[in-house]
Design an enzyme around this catalytic site. Structure first.
Site, PDB file in Angstrom:
ATOM      1  N   SER A 129       4.619  -1.129   3.811  1.00 40.81           N
ATOM      2  CA  SER A 129       4.838  -2.461   4.393  1.00 40.81           C
ATOM      3  C   SER A 129       4.993  -3.505   3.294  1.00 40.81           C
ATOM      4  CB  SER A 129       3.656  -2.866   5.281  1.00 40.81           C
ATOM      5  OG  SER A 129       3.489  -1.948   6.325  1.00 40.81           O
ATOM      6  N   GLU A 172     -11.238  -2.388   6.935  1.00 43.85           N
ATOM      7  CA  GLU A 172      -9.949  -2.635   7.579  1.00 43.85           C
ATOM      8  C   GLU A 172     -10.041  -2.352   9.078  1.00 43.85           C
ATOM      9  OE1 GLU A 172      -5.319  -1.205   7.565  1.00 43.85           O
ATOM     10  OE2 GLU A 172      -6.681  -0.275   6.143  1.00 43.85           O
ATOM     11  N   SER A 200       1.075   6.605   2.256  1.00 43.24           N
ATOM     12  CA  SER A 200       1.796   7.617   3.032  1.00 43.24           C
ATOM     13  C   SER A 200       2.994   8.181   2.286  1.00 43.24           C
ATOM     14  CB  SER A 200       2.304   7.005   4.345  1.00 43.24           C
ATOM     15  OG  SER A 200       1.241   6.433   5.061  1.00 43.24           O
ATOM     16  N   GLN A 233       0.837  -1.201   0.000  1.00 43.26           N
ATOM     17  CA  GLN A 233       0.000   0.000   0.000  1.00 43.26           C
ATOM     18  C   GLN A 233       0.871   1.250   0.000  1.00 43.26           C
ATOM     19  OE1 GLN A 233      -1.887   1.431   3.713  1.00 43.26           O
ATOM     20  NE2 GLN A 233      -3.822   1.011   2.682  1.00 43.26           N
ATOM     21  N   GLY A 234       0.851   1.995  -1.095  1.00 37.11           N
ATOM     22  CA  GLY A 234       1.648   3.223  -1.187  1.00 37.11           C
ATOM     23  C   GLY A 234       0.757   4.442  -0.992  1.00 37.11           C
TER      24      GLY A 234
HETATM   25  C1  LIG Z   1       3.884  -0.577  11.225  1.00 38.23           C
HETATM   26  C2  LIG Z   1       3.411   0.423  10.241  1.00 38.23           C
HETATM   27  C3  LIG Z   1       3.032   0.011   8.988  1.00 38.23           C
HETATM   28  C4  LIG Z   1       2.601   0.943   8.056  1.00 38.23           C
HETATM   29  N1  LIG Z   1       2.282   0.493   6.803  1.00 38.23           N
HETATM   30  C5  LIG Z   1       1.922   1.393   5.871  1.00 38.23           C
HETATM   31  C6  LIG Z   1       1.685   0.962   4.533  1.00 38.23           C
HETATM   32  O1  LIG Z   1       1.787  -0.221   4.224  1.00 38.23           O
HETATM   33  N2  LIG Z   1       1.352   1.873   3.620  1.00 38.23           N
HETATM   34  C7  LIG Z   1       1.230   3.194   3.921  1.00 38.23           C
HETATM   35  O2  LIG Z   1       0.880   3.966   3.049  1.00 38.23           O
HETATM   36  N3  LIG Z   1       1.465   3.648   5.170  1.00 38.23           N
HETATM   37  C8  LIG Z   1       1.820   2.768   6.147  1.00 38.23           C
HETATM   38  N4  LIG Z   1       2.084   3.192   7.426  1.00 38.23           N
HETATM   39  C9  LIG Z   1       2.048   4.649   7.700  1.00 38.23           C
HETATM   40  C10 LIG Z   1       0.981   5.091   8.651  1.00 38.23           C
HETATM   41  O3  LIG Z   1      -0.277   5.109   8.036  1.00 38.23           O
HETATM   42  C11 LIG Z   1       1.409   6.449   9.178  1.00 38.23           C
HETATM   43  O4  LIG Z   1       2.581   6.252   9.937  1.00 38.23           O
HETATM   44  C12 LIG Z   1       0.373   7.094  10.045  1.00 38.23           C
HETATM   45  O5  LIG Z   1      -0.771   7.452   9.314  1.00 38.23           O
HETATM   46  C13 LIG Z   1       0.925   8.337  10.768  1.00 38.23           C
HETATM   47  O6  LIG Z   1       1.556   9.212   9.890  1.00 38.23           O
HETATM   48  P1  LIG Z   1       3.020   9.755  10.202  1.00 38.23           P
HETATM   49  O7  LIG Z   1       3.883   8.582  10.447  1.00 38.23           O
HETATM   50  O8  LIG Z   1       3.392  10.681   9.131  1.00 38.23           O
HETATM   51  O9  LIG Z   1       2.897  10.529  11.564  1.00 38.23           O
HETATM   52  P2  LIG Z   1       2.448  12.065  11.741  1.00 38.23           P
HETATM   53  O10 LIG Z   1       1.201  12.296  10.959  1.00 38.23           O
HETATM   54  O11 LIG Z   1       3.604  12.951  11.504  1.00 38.23           O
HETATM   55  O12 LIG Z   1       2.068  12.060  13.278  1.00 38.23           O
HETATM   56  C14 LIG Z   1       3.029  12.261  14.309  1.00 38.23           C
HETATM   57  C15 LIG Z   1       2.254  12.424  15.616  1.00 38.23           C
HETATM   58  O13 LIG Z   1       1.378  13.564  15.512  1.00 38.23           O
HETATM   59  C16 LIG Z   1       0.059  13.203  15.802  1.00 38.23           C
HETATM   60  N5  LIG Z   1      -0.846  13.956  14.935  1.00 38.23           N
HETATM   61  C17 LIG Z   1      -0.753  14.219  13.627  1.00 38.23           C
HETATM   62  N6  LIG Z   1      -1.799  14.918  13.188  1.00 38.23           N
HETATM   63  C18 LIG Z   1      -2.606  15.106  14.257  1.00 38.23           C
HETATM   64  C19 LIG Z   1      -3.870  15.728  14.464  1.00 38.23           C
HETATM   65  N7  LIG Z   1      -4.563  16.313  13.469  1.00 38.23           N
HETATM   66  N8  LIG Z   1      -4.376  15.706  15.710  1.00 38.23           N
HETATM   67  C20 LIG Z   1      -3.707  15.117  16.738  1.00 38.23           C
HETATM   68  N9  LIG Z   1      -2.538  14.507  16.613  1.00 38.23           N
HETATM   69  C21 LIG Z   1      -1.999  14.489  15.371  1.00 38.23           C
HETATM   70  C22 LIG Z   1      -0.011  11.712  15.462  1.00 38.23           C
HETATM   71  O14 LIG Z   1      -1.067  11.058  16.177  1.00 38.23           O
HETATM   72  C23 LIG Z   1       1.359  11.241  15.903  1.00 38.23           C
HETATM   73  O15 LIG Z   1       1.339  10.972  17.280  1.00 38.23           O
HETATM   74  C24 LIG Z   1       2.527   2.307   8.397  1.00 38.23           C
HETATM   75  C25 LIG Z   1       2.908   2.716   9.658  1.00 38.23           C
HETATM   76  C26 LIG Z   1       3.343   1.796  10.580  1.00 38.23           C
HETATM   77  C27 LIG Z   1       3.748   2.266  11.938  1.00 38.23           C
END
Ligand SMILES: Cc1cc2nc3c(=O)[nH]c(=O)nc-3n(C[C@H](O)[C@H](O)[C@H](O)COP(=O)(O)OP(=O)(O)OC[C@H]3O[C@@H](n4cnc5c(N)ncnc54)[C@H](O)[C@@H]3O)c2cc1C
Lengths: 396, 323
Positions: free
Chosen positions: A163, A246, A131, A128-129
């Protein structure tokens, strides 16, 4: 209101249990968790066994190669598979839980013909691309561009946290096709074959020490327009089609695994000496074990409520996001308990004292994957507060 | 498996909810706790709906529905903060003459192993039923020497301290007691679920109305996240309470003792944590006697110690873990 199996369900359960008892022992032993090619081989070998026995895509319609079974039967199968020690969906997650259902709902007949069977047999592994480095929680701000060139899209940009990308054949990718439109309106959902020239996969090592996900660098990657799912610029809606699925039942396999980990920790606690007796004799620890077991039971019941709601048409948001939020918090609490029981044995990923202690350390760290991946706990809280409780949106 | 409310169950709880809102508005709830405030006429109306006999067989004068329907009724009553010995009456209808009809008001106490013997609603009761391991005893309330407390913590739940419980010959045996204890715990937990939802609803309404910094306070994420957590606690607790209710009807579907104990752990947490959050969301208003937010917390404290407490319940669940 009932929890007991209907006659038909009991019959299905008995047949599934018998088949699983025969099939699981034929599997190769579990590979090293950091060896992704070996994990792909094992997961897809299992998927092929399921397919040949008619247990692949249990909840998919029969016309798409699924079993066309009820959500209840799907739940029963997951329960029995876990009881039998069968592998979880593993590298098949995105294909089976996300891309497949999306193609069933929104794909063209050609896309369905080309992809659905491969997902069910295990031959096609998906990733899944969605993020990007600058588009995590704020997913709709993604910037990876896809520019139309004749009957192709030409994609350039970067994806992250993908992932299983190292072992995937296809990627469900969200790209920006209209940079001028409001951010939710200019996104398109594309099927990107991972062997297309211009895709570079750079593995990222997780806190658990395994390259579970990767960065994708996309440099003029050419994908036929026929790989578009849904209309151009309608990708946000397409992406949301299966998200409730999901969030609703996608975590069942994982939750059963967490239940198993809890049971194993009980065994470890009973064998772990303390100044007097064992860790199990410590009433504070024992109460936490009991409270977590109560919560696991409750989340299992919650799942059954969601499945029953699903059979009547749609899992409510409070079911999907609520489950994920509660489950994420539970995994963290179980991890905390594991560290209290293991004490200094938690300084090792490798098992100590002949006990499966390494899995508990992994489990502790895995909590962050649950409370971050697929929408963080904070984002789920926002969804619940605004869409279920009806609180006003934040000034953005 | 069909773990969702049926239309009949929805109708039943809607009916109870409308009745409770109409006949037990907040002023009535508060008045019930004052000396002489127990309104026998309203109690009789509640009984006349069939409330206490929901799960009693029709041959015994009840409605003959499953236990889980009684659980749903208690959840609804708990949400409305309905006062009175609801759990006692539900357990004793069919056992003690007059309770089903609302003519005899019962109090019930599980003989404690330690600490003072604190009994709810004894002041207004006609009979006191004492439960212990070997049976239950029915005493005229007037025959019990008790000190009625002037300031009960929950203003709508009067309590009395009993010095000594007379030793009559028990009626009913250990099996009946075991069943009553489980159902008593379950009904109290069900009320806690309703309580946890209603305290959240009250807070959400306030958060939409109250403005600070030029915006409704409910638009601030600090409050949103607190309230979202309340919602989740309620839904998780509700799942466990409903499951325990179904298992009471379908013993083959699970271990009832574990299910009831687990429900207690989660319902107590949902009830008290949500009510505390509710008070906090109300700010200074929440600290006033006038706003209902505190009533939910105080009732939750009453309920979480009826027929068990969360710590004991957590240990009871742990005892079922074989490892
Ligand atoms: C194990 C794992 C597998 C994953 N697999 C995939 C995958 O296969 N494909 C894919 O596309 N993505 C994948 N992801 C990505 C995942 O969807 C993102 O990590 C997630 O949506 C959070 O985005 P970020 O990492 O940019 O964190 P950020 O958005 O930068 O968040 C950082 C912190 O800020 C908080 N925050 C951000 N915005 C707000 C808000 N509006 N209000 C309150 N708090 C906020 C968050 O809760 C977090 O604590 C995976 C992530 C993990 C950990």
């Amino acid at each position: 209101m009932q929890l007991r199996d209907s006659e038909a369900d009991a019959d299905f359960r008995a047949r599934a249990r018998a088949w699983l008892a025969d099939a699981v022992p034929t599997l190769a032993p579990e590979p090293d968790p950091t060896d992704w090619p070996a994990r792909r081989t094992r997961d897809t070998q299992w998927q092929r066994l399921l397919f040949d026995a008619g247990y692949a895509g249990i909840n998919w319609p029969a016309e798409y190669g699924g079993r066309g079974a009820t959500p209840t039967e799907h739940l029963i199968f997951l329960e029995e598979a876990n009881r039998a020690g069968a592998p979880d969906v593993g590298v098949g997650f995105v294909g089976q839980m996300h891309a497949g259902p999306t193609l069933i709902a929104e794909g063209t007949p050609e896309q369905q013909d080309h992809h659905l069977r491969g997902i069910l047999t295990g031959d096609h592994v998906w990733c899944q691309g969605f993020s990007e480095p600058e588009a995590g929680s704020d997913l709709a701000s993604l910037r990876t561009r896809a520019v139309r060139d004749g009957d192709h899209y030409v994609i350039s940009g970067q994806k992250i946290w993908t992932s299983h990308a190292q072992v995937a054949d296809y990627c469900e990718m969200l790209v920006r096709t209209d940079p001028e439109a409001p951010k939710h309106k200019g996104i398109t959902w594309l099927i990107v074959p991972m062997d297309t020239p211009g895709i570079e996969v750079r593995p990222l090592v997780t806190v658990q020490g395994s390259a579970e996900f990767a960065e994708l660098f996309l440099d003029e990657v050419r994908v036929p327009v026929t790989n578009r799912v849904g209309a151009e610029n309608d990708g946000w809606r397409v992406a949301n089609v299966t998200l409730s699925f999901e969030r609703g039942t996608g975590f069942v396999g994982e939750m059963l695994e967490t239940t198993r980990l809890h049971g194993e920790l009980v065994r470890i606690a009973r064998q772990t000496p303390r100044a007097s007796g064992t860790a199990w004799d410590d009433v504070g620890l024992r109460r936490e074990f009991g409270a977590l077991a109560a919560e696991l039971d409750a989340l299992w019941a919650f799942t059954k409520r969601n499945v029953s709601a699903g059979e009547r048409g749609g899992i409510p948001i409070s079911g999907g996001s609520g489950f994920k939020l509660a489950y994420g918090a539970l995994v963290h609490r179980l991890g905390d308990l594991a560290l209290r029981v293991l004490d200094r044995a938690s300084l090792s990923f490798d098992d100590i004292g002949g006990l499966p202690t390494g899995a508990q350390v992994h489990g502790k760290l895995h909590g962050f994957g649950v409370s971050t991946g697929g929408g963080t706990s904070q984002i789920q809280q926002n969804i619940l507060a605004e869409r279920v409780l009806g609180l006003p949106r934040e000034a953005r | 498996m069909d773990f969702a409310l049926s239309d009949d169950q929805r109708d039943l709880t809607d009916m109870i909810r409308r009745f409770a809102d109409d006949r037990f508005p907040t002023e009535t709830v508060r008045a019930f706790g004052e000396p002489g405030g127990f309104d026998r006429a309203r109690w009789g109306e509640l009984a006349a709906l069939g409330t206490f006999g929901i799960a009693l067989p029709e041959d015994d004068g009840g409605v003959g529905l499953p236990v889980v329907d009684m659980v749903l009724v208690h959840e609804t009553l708990g949400g409305a903060l309905t006062p009175g010995p609801l759990v006692a009456a539900s357990l004793l209808a069919g056992l003690v003459p007059g309770v089903l009809e609302g003519e005899v008001v019962p109090a019930i106490v599980d003989r404690p192993t330690h600490g003072p013997i604190v009994v709810e609603h004894l002041r207004d009761a006609d009979v006191l039923v004492v439960v212990d391991d070997d049976g239950l005893r029915v005493l005229p309330a007037a025959a019990v020497t008790a000190r009625h407390i002037d300031h009960p913590t929950d203003p709508a739940t009067p309590v009395s301290v009993v010095e000594a419980l007379p030793d009559e010959a028990p009626i009913g045996g250990a099996a009946l007691v075991a069943r009553l204890r489980l159902l008593g715990s379950l009904y109290a937990s069900a009320q806690l679920v309703g309580n946890s939802e209603a305290s959240t609803t009250l807070a959400v309404e306030y958060a939409k109305e109250r403005h600070q910094f030029g915006r409704p306070i409910g638009s601030f994420q600090g409050l949103k996240h607190l309230l979202a957590d309340c919602l989740v606690r309620t839904e998780v607790a509700r799942s466990s309470v409903w499951a325990a209710g179904v298992i009471a009807d379908e013993p083959e579907a699970g271990d009832l003792a574990r299910a009831v104990a687990g429900a207690r752990v989660l319902a107590a947490k949902a009830g008290t944590e949500n009510a505390k959050t509710g008070i906090q969301v109300h700010g200074g208003m929440g600290f006033t006697w006038e706003v209902d937010a505190h009533l939910f917390l105080k009732r939750a404290w009453v309920l979480e110690t009826q027929f068990g407490d969360p710590d004991g319940a957590a240990e009871a669940v742990a005892d079922t873990l074989v490892g």
